[in-house]
Enzyme design. Structure first.
Site, mmCIF file in Angstrom:
data_model
loop_
_atom_site.group_PDB
_atom_site.id
_atom_site.type_symbol
_atom_site.label_atom_id
_atom_site.label_comp_id
_atom_site.label_asym_id
_atom_site.label_seq_id
_atom_site.Cartn_x
_atom_site.Cartn_y
_atom_site.Cartn_z
ATOM 1 N N PHE A 146 0.859 -1.191 0.000
ATOM 2 C CA PHE A 146 0.000 0.000 0.000
ATOM 3 C C PHE A 146 0.889 1.232 0.000
ATOM 4 O O PHE A 146 1.744 1.389 0.873
ATOM 5 C CB PHE A 146 -0.915 0.022 1.226
ATOM 6 C CG PHE A 146 -1.879 1.179 1.226
ATOM 7 C CD1 PHE A 146 -3.064 1.101 0.528
ATOM 8 C CD2 PHE A 146 -1.576 2.351 1.902
ATOM 9 C CE1 PHE A 146 -3.950 2.170 0.505
ATOM 10 C CE2 PHE A 146 -2.447 3.429 1.883
ATOM 11 C CZ PHE A 146 -3.643 3.336 1.194
ATOM 12 N N ASP A 234 9.342 2.456 1.459
ATOM 13 C CA ASP A 234 8.197 3.195 1.983
ATOM 14 C C ASP A 234 8.149 2.946 3.486
ATOM 15 O O ASP A 234 7.729 1.891 3.943
ATOM 16 C CB ASP A 234 6.928 2.691 1.285
ATOM 17 C CG ASP A 234 5.659 3.379 1.770
ATOM 18 O OD1 ASP A 234 5.661 3.901 2.907
ATOM 19 O OD2 ASP A 234 4.654 3.359 1.035
ATOM 20 N N LYS A 264 3.274 9.937 8.626
ATOM 21 C CA LYS A 264 2.612 9.476 9.848
ATOM 22 C C LYS A 264 3.314 9.960 11.111
ATOM 23 O O LYS A 264 3.193 11.102 11.499
ATOM 24 C CB LYS A 264 2.442 7.958 9.815
ATOM 25 C CG LYS A 264 1.414 7.483 8.769
ATOM 26 C CD LYS A 264 1.038 6.050 8.968
ATOM 27 C CE LYS A 264 0.095 5.531 7.875
ATOM 28 N NZ LYS A 264 -1.211 6.187 7.836
#
Length: 404
Positions: A146, A234, A264
């Site tokens: 993702f 990532d 995040k």
């Protein structure tokens, strides 16, 4: 305003892109959030892994408040306080597991989100390849990964169920099974001249916390080097001490990527994203090649600086390592649990066919728990990195009651 009133307003005026849980959260402190009626909940979601220091940590509150009283936004046309310092802090963290004699500067682009950081990484990889490898344009990604919900990052997200409604998606992405070394080697053997980068999560979060193997990641690094392609890690969910001892997930597997994307937890809840690249790779970008109105704003920089400095000061990585191990032990002891996975405070458990994880999430509110399901039988746990053994005990006892 009551929960019922808020639900009515959102139903009337907001797009229906989320199936929100029936609770209105109005205040937070550390591991706990409170609803409009004053009820407390232990938060094992932390804004999907974003609130790394816990809710309203004094260092972040003070930094953002002080900055807001001086200067909120001026754009990237100008220098501001702190942005270079944050870039330097990140460079140091990215070099943490590299021999001092081999360290070099990492240069960052500041964005607002993980998807934007990944968009930047894709653009940088293709531009670098154009300048160093001719017309190589393909980005290899992993099944069930993702990388975001923009059209390009959705194309990189090899999950057909998420892609189908939005086709045609941008071209130039191919995917391969995670941890299948033979498939990866065959892909590079067949298309290596056309590949500009391989983009992966060392620990896949959205699919239910599935780590890559060290062997697979070492092969990915080797193949990228041999074929003059870039390795992009990532780290949006698994970075910033989420996986434990080291700042980034890739550092737990003994590899060094060329580009790292961060978001995040880097600003403990303030919207911030970054794309960092080794100095020689970052040199492919020139003024005008990429940009962002709000990326690296005064407030974002203040929040990120306070977060990074505090994470190091409180040994957040050490706490994530120890408490995460305890969390996995306690999850494995629960009834109906068939598998537990994860690193640090990035964990998941699968239940047998008698348990509906989505139902557990809803019922968990009655136990004062904020939970998250990533599949019919899977719960994912991404608590703040200040989570304690006592918090884990409260979670385990609550889950035990729910599963009885």
């Amino acid at each position: 305003m009551s929960l019922a009133e808020q639900m009515a307003l959102e139903s009337s005026y907001l797009m229906g892109t989320y199936a929100r849980k029936p609770v209105e959260l109005v205040r937070g402190e550390g591991m706990r959030v409170f609803d409009d009626e004053g009820r407390a909940y232990l938060d094992f979601v932390s804004g999907v892994g974003a609130v790394s220091l816990g809710h309203c940590h004094p260092a972040v509150v003070e930094a953002v408040s002080a900055q807001a009283s001086r200067l909120i936004h001026v754009s990237n046309y100008y220098y501001i306080e702190g942005r270079g310092q944050v870039g330097g802090l990140l460079s140091g963290l990215l070099n943490a597991c590299i021999d001092p004699s081999e360290r070099a500067s990492w240069k960052s682009f500041f964005a607002n989100s993980g998807a934007e950081a990944n968009e930047c990484a894709i653009k940088l990889a293709r531009l670098w390849a154009k300048k160093n490898k001719g017309e190589a344009r393909i980005v290899v990604t992993l099944d069930k990964g993702f990388h975001g919900r923009t059209l390009a990052t959705l194309a990189a997200t090899a999950q057909p169920a998420k892609q189908e409604a939005f086709k045609p998606l941008p071209a130039g992405f191919v995917h391969t099974p995670p941890n299948d070394v033979s498939a990866l080697e065959q892909l590079f053997a067949e298309q290596g001249d056309e590949i500009c980068a391989i983009m992966l999560e060392c620990v896949q979060g959205e699919s239910g916390v599935h780590p890559c193997t060290s062997e697979y990641l070492r092969v990915a690094r080797r193949l990228a080097t041999e074929h003059r392609a870039l390795l992009i890690c990532d780290e949006i969910q698994c970075g910033m001490y989420r996986c434990g001892t080291y700042p980034f997930g890739f550092q737990h597997f003994g590899i060094v990527p060329d580009i790292v994307t961060i978001a995040k937890g880097v600003a403990s809840g303030f919207p911030t994203g970054m794309c960092a690249a080794r100095e020689d790779v970052a040199a492919a970008f020139e003024p005008g090649d990429h940009g962002s109105t709000f990326g690296g704003s005064c407030l974002a920089v203040a929040a990120a600086k306070a977060t990074i400095e505090t994470l190091e000061a409180i040994d957040a990585g050490g706490n994530a390592e120890a408490v995460g191990e305890y969390l996995r032990t306690r999850l494995a002891e629960l009834p109906h649990v068939v598998e537990v996975r994860g690193l640090g405070l990035m964990c998941a458990c699968d239940f047998d066919e008698t348990i509906d994880a989505g139902e557990l999430v809803i019922r968990g509110l009655g136990e004062g728990l904020l939970l998250n399901s990533t599949g019919l039988r899977t719960l994912r746990f991404l608590p703040p990195l200040v989570c304690s053994r006592d918090d884990v005990e409260a979670l385990a006892e609550g889950l035990k009651r729910l599963l009885a």
